[in-house]
Each structure stands twice: as structure tokens, then as C-alpha cells.
Design an enzyme around this catalytic site. Structure first.
Site, mmCIF file in Angstrom:
data_model
loop_
_atom_site.group_PDB
_atom_site.id
_atom_site.type_symbol
_atom_site.label_atom_id
_atom_site.label_comp_id
_atom_site.label_asym_id
_atom_site.label_seq_id
_atom_site.Cartn_x
_atom_site.Cartn_y
_atom_site.Cartn_z
ATOM 1 N N ASP A 63 0.811 -1.223 0.000
ATOM 2 C CA ASP A 63 0.000 0.000 0.000
ATOM 3 C C ASP A 63 0.845 1.274 0.000
ATOM 4 O OD1 ASP A 63 -2.055 -1.870 0.333
ATOM 5 O OD2 ASP A 63 -2.068 -1.619 2.499
ATOM 6 N N GLU A 87 -11.086 0.347 -4.424
ATOM 7 C CA GLU A 87 -10.501 0.745 -3.144
ATOM 8 C C GLU A 87 -9.285 1.626 -3.416
ATOM 9 O OE1 GLU A 87 -9.066 -2.834 -1.195
ATOM 10 O OE2 GLU A 87 -8.413 -3.671 -3.097
#
Length: 535
Positions: free
Chosen positions: A14, A195
Site C-alpha cells: 500500500d 478501493e
């Protein structure tokens, strides 16, 4: 410039990147491992150094009870008005669900927080709770001075897509909270699992970057744009901006969850997560890593990779021939007041409860706490596995009194998958050595090797990993030869892909030291060093 992907090897998912002047800062998620969030610094996008772990005290974070692969998700780093801002999710409940996420346990708890600091390596603020409507929060600072929080919207209602789109709401940084109404600005594409939002403004366009396809082999970076902040957003005409989906020969797989940064020379770079599968089993024991590559804006105003084919690059062209990362050699002695920065521990914000660097100067003392795999107070200190082939060794002084006490060397992914070479005591109180293997087969299985008597004295413990194969050895006394256990263990179940159905697997394999005392007496083990060498 020499640049070979991944730039951050081992469990570094991430990525969120920001440039301040000539300095780049890149934040990655830590899930159930503490301290929370890792921030690296670079000036050339190729060489990175860990400079901050901002969530490091109880007033900021407490992950006790968080399930495996929960905790701190998708930290987003930004800079505005001379201050660094970090938003992140603390996942308290995940549940079990089907592969497509459409049925099963859908009630989950995602709490989104905001912290800030004037210096990247300073003391970060206590967190402000922003919302709990979904995960992957990110801040967008518009050129009019206003700031906006984005996150994906989790929809738990039966019959609804769980990934309910991207929502936006204004953040009043002065008042310290959200204001106005939240709005859904993007519902996603047919890839689904929308997302990881990030928003940018360029030439009068708002460019929305999201992750789609799920964080496995269908993962992708997708972009859409609008003239208005609240949309409607038009999807990129070419499809995903970057993906290894349908490209089994790509060296970097599972590519997605990206973020953009502009260099001082005006070039644009895309950082993203990726996975490198083992050669035989095709499993990612290293977890999700971080890569980066240049991209360019076309005459039509859309972003594309340099080849125009949305292909991830393992080698980035530069002025110097690309070379692989040199093997890591780390010899950690525990002589300082703090743990060497490569080490982390699990969940508890009270590290003094599980280890000490002062109780026996020059040694790391692990206090015997809950059973290995506990989601609360577990004395396990470890570092990332960052290569497919490595050796790790530690020197341990430990004298257990009975079978409820154990300590040793562990290769650990989570509570459902690990190999643990440990010293314990038999019914006569004599020291024995065993391996406990917990594997994600069916609803989970465990197996223990036959005990080996080792006598008295400090013991060295060692693991050698060669791709899918893992072996343990030991020696009692500094001058003794290594004795290798006969069993060869499978390393590849310690991976994202091997799982008990429905459970999340978003971290990576660690190797380190552990100590348990399930009698509650707190029997401690002392470790003199930890040696990690890649082949």
C-alpha cells in the site's frame, strides 16, 4: 540512476508517496505489526532509507485483539502548509467471507484516523477519529486550500456489492474533523473491489486513481477524471493504467494500489504494490512489496506507462546499467536502548510487557507471555524475510522448568501458518528441542516433531531457507558443529496464497525470536544476537 524493482523488498504494501522539495517520502502499511506505518526517504527514487515509524505509543494505537492481517491498513501520506499528514485505517473485525466477498460475514469494523507532524521523523500527534465507513482513507489538498478525505465505502447489506464506491467529505484541518455531507463520487468499473483512492489535479482535471480487481492476481491501477470534484468521473479509455492481470510471465505480479508523484524535472512516477511468486509453488512468501516506475501524460490528458501497454517494469532504464539489489547482511546485537529498526512486534502498544533491552545488558530479553499465535500479548520480535534464499541465526540462553514454557526461532506469517524451532522441557524437566508447525490446511492443522534432548548451556538456533525448502539446525556451545534436523519443511505455506478459506492474508513472512509461558509465570529467554544473511 540505478533502479530495480521492487524498491522495498519483503512486506511493504500500500505505498503512498509525497515529494517535499528534493525529498521523497514513502509510507507503507504494517497491519498487526508495531510500531505502526513505515516511512522511507529517498532523493533519487532508487535508494530508500527508513526514517520514521510514526505510530509508536499507546495513546496512538492499540492493536490487541485485531485479527491477523488487520490493524493498520493503507496509510496515506501527504504534505500541506508545512505539515505532514497521515491517515490510515485500524481494522478491528474482518470476519470470514467467500472469495468474491459477496456473501458470508459482512459486518466489519474499519476506523479511520488522522495524525500529523511538522517533521517526518518527529513526534506525531495523537490520532483524530474521522469516520468508520470503509477503509483506505486518503487526503486530497486542493489548490483552493481546502482538504478532502476519500475512502472506499463498505456496504454490509445483503445482496449489495460490499465495495460500495469511493466517498469524499471535506476535512476542516483547523477544526480537526470532517464537515458537510459525504458523497459517492465513483462507483468503480467491472473489475470491482474498488478501493485505495488517490486524487490529483492537473490542467483543470480532477484525476482519481483507484485500486481494483482485488489484491491478488487480478489487481490493477485504474484511473478516471472529471472537471468537477464531485464528478461524474469518466474512466480511462484504455482500461487499467497498470496491471499484471492475465500476464502470468510478468516478473512482478499482483500489481496495483498505486500513488503518483511528480519529480522536480516534471516527470511523473507511479509507485504501486506487487508480489514476486516463488518459482515452483507460485506463492508469494515475501508478501506485497513496493515498486515504482515512470509514467507519462499523453496529448489527450490521460496517464499511461512508457510502453503504453500498462505493463509493470522490473528494470527501469537509467544512466547506469540496472543491477539487482545486493543481498542483505544484517548482524543485530542488542546493545542499544532500542530495538534495531528492522525488528517489529505484534499488536501490543506496551513493548515493556513483552521484551527488555536493559534487564540483561547486551541481550534481548523476551518475557514468556501468551501462546504463539495469540492476538493479544505475544512475545515475538521479528524482521521481514526479503529474499527467497536466506539464513538466520540467533544465540539463546533459556532454561524452561516445564512443558508450558518455550522459546526459540520462528518463521512466522500469522497465527495459522508458521514453523517454530523451540526449546521446552519434558516431564522430567530436561531441556528438549522441537519444531511446531501450524499450517493452513482445511480449518488448520498443527504438527510437532519428536523431541531432541539438548542438555544444558546456551544454544544457537538456525534456519536456512531455499525457495520452497526450509531446514532447522542447532548447536550447544560456541565451538560445536551445527546439527541439522532431518525434516525438511515447506516454506511456501507461509505465503499470501496458502490460507484457511475466508481469512485475510495481506502481510508477509517474518523470521525472529519468540517466548511463551502459558503457565503465567513469565519465564524469560535471553537472546544475544540475530544474524540474517541472504544468499
Amino acid at each position: 540512476m540505478t533502479l530495480r524493482n521492487p524498491i522495498l523488498r519483503g512486506f511493504h504494501p500500500d505505498p503512498s508517496i509525497v515529494r517535499v522539495g528534493d525529498d521523497y517520502y514513502l509510507a507503507t502499511s504494517t497491519f498487526e505489526w508495531l510500531p505502526g506505518v513505515r516511512i522511507h526517504h529517498s532523493r533519487d527514487l532508487a535508494d530508500w532509507r527508513l526514517v520514521a515509524r510514526p505510530l509508536d505509543r499507546p495513546s496512538q494505537i492499540d492493536l490487541r485483539g485485531d485479527p491477523d492481517s488487520c490493524g493498520v491498513w493503507a496509510a496515506d501520506l501527504s504534505h500541506a502548509d508545512g505539515r505532514f499528514h497521515l491517515v490510515y485505517t485500524d481494522v478491528k473485525r474482518y470476519g470470514r467471507t467467500t472469495v468474491d466477498g459477496a456473501v458470508g460475514v459482512s459486518l466489519r469494523d474499519f476506523h479511520n484516523y488522522w495524525v500529523w507532524c511538522d517533521r517526518i521523523d518527529g513526534e506525531w500527534s495523537d490520532p483524530v477519529h474521522l469516520n468508520s465507513s470503509g477503509f483506505d482513507p486518503a487526503l486530497f489538498h486542493d489548490d483552493d486550500g481546502r482538504s478532502w478525505l476519500l475512502n472506499m465505502l463498505w456496504d454490509h447489506r445483503p445482496g449489495r456489492p460490499r465495495f460500495g464506491g469511493i466517498v469524499i467529505q471535506e476535512l476542516d484541518r483547523t477544526a480537526g474533523g470532517l464537515v458537510g455531507e459525504r458523497r459517492v463520487i465513483f462507483g468503480g468499473t467491472a473489475l470491482g473491489f474498488t478501493e485505495g483512492p488517490h486524487l490529483y489535479k492537473r490542467d483543470g482535471w480532477y484525476h482519481l486513481l483507484v485500486a481494483e480487481g482485488g489484491t491478488e492476481r487480478n489487481h490493477a491501477v485504474v484511473m478516471a477524471r472529471s472537471r468537477q470534484l464531485f464528478g461524474p468521473y469518466e474512466v480511462h479509455p484504455d482500461g487499467p493504467v497498470l496491471t499484471a492481470r492475465g500476464r502470468p510471465d510478468a516478473a512482478l505480479q499482483r500489481t496495483g494500489h498505486g500513488d503518483l508523484v511528480e519529480a522536480p524535472d516534471g516527470t511523473t512516477w507511479l509507485t504501486y504494490l506487487c508480489g514476486r511468486p516463488l518459482p515452483a509453488s507460485d506463492r508469494c512468501v515475501l508478501g506485497r512489496e513496493t515498486a515504482i516506475q515512470p509514467v507519462e501524460w499523453g496529448e489527450d490528458g490521460w496517464l499511461r506507462t512508457l510502453d503504453g501497454a500498462a505493463m509493470p517494469m522490473i528494470e527501469v532504464p537509467g544512466g547506469v546499467p540496472t543491477t539487482p539489489h545486493p543481498p542483505t547482511r544484517s548482524f543485530a546485537r542488542f546493545t542499544g536502548a532500542t530495538l534495531p529498526p528492522e525488528f517489529q512486534w505484534l499488536r501490543t502498544p506496551y513493548p515493556d510487557d513483552i521484551f527488555s533491552l536493559s534487564a540483561r545488558p547486551g541481550w534481548l530479553r523476551l518475557h514468556g507471555r501468551e501462546s504463539i499465535g495469540s492476538h493479544f500479548t505475544q512475545a515475538l520480535v521479528a524482521r521481514r524475510q526479503q529474499a527467497f534464499r536466506y539464513s538466520a541465526e540467533t544465540w539463546m540462553d533459556y532454561r524452561p522448568d516445564h512443558f508450558q514454557q518455550a522459546a526459540g526461532l520462528v518463521c512466522y506469517y500469522n497465527a495459522t501458518k508458521f514453523h517454530y524451532l523451540h526449546v521446552t522441557a519434558d516431564d522430567r524437566g530436561a531441556r528438549v528441542l522441537q519444531v511446531l508447525s501450524v499450517l493452513p490446511i482445511g480449518d488448520g492443522v498443527s504438527a510437532t516433531t519428536d523431541p531432541v534432548a539438548i542438555g544444558e548451556g546456551a544454544v544457537a538456533l538456525r534456519v536456512d531457507v531455499d525457495n520452497e525448502a526450509l531446514r532447522f539446525g542447532y548447536r550447544v556451545g560456541e565451538d560445536a558443529e551445527w546439527t541439522w534436523l532431518d525434516a525438511v519443511f515447506a516454506a511456501d505455506p507461509l505465503s499470501d496464497e496458502a490460507t484457511i478459506a475466508g481469512l485475510p492474508n495481506f502481510t508477509g513472512t517474518f523470521v525472529g525470536m519468540a517466548c511463551q509461558d502459558v503457565s503465567g509465570a513469565g519465564k524469560a529467554a535471553d537472546f544475544a544476537y540475530f544474524h540474517y544473511v541472504e544468499a
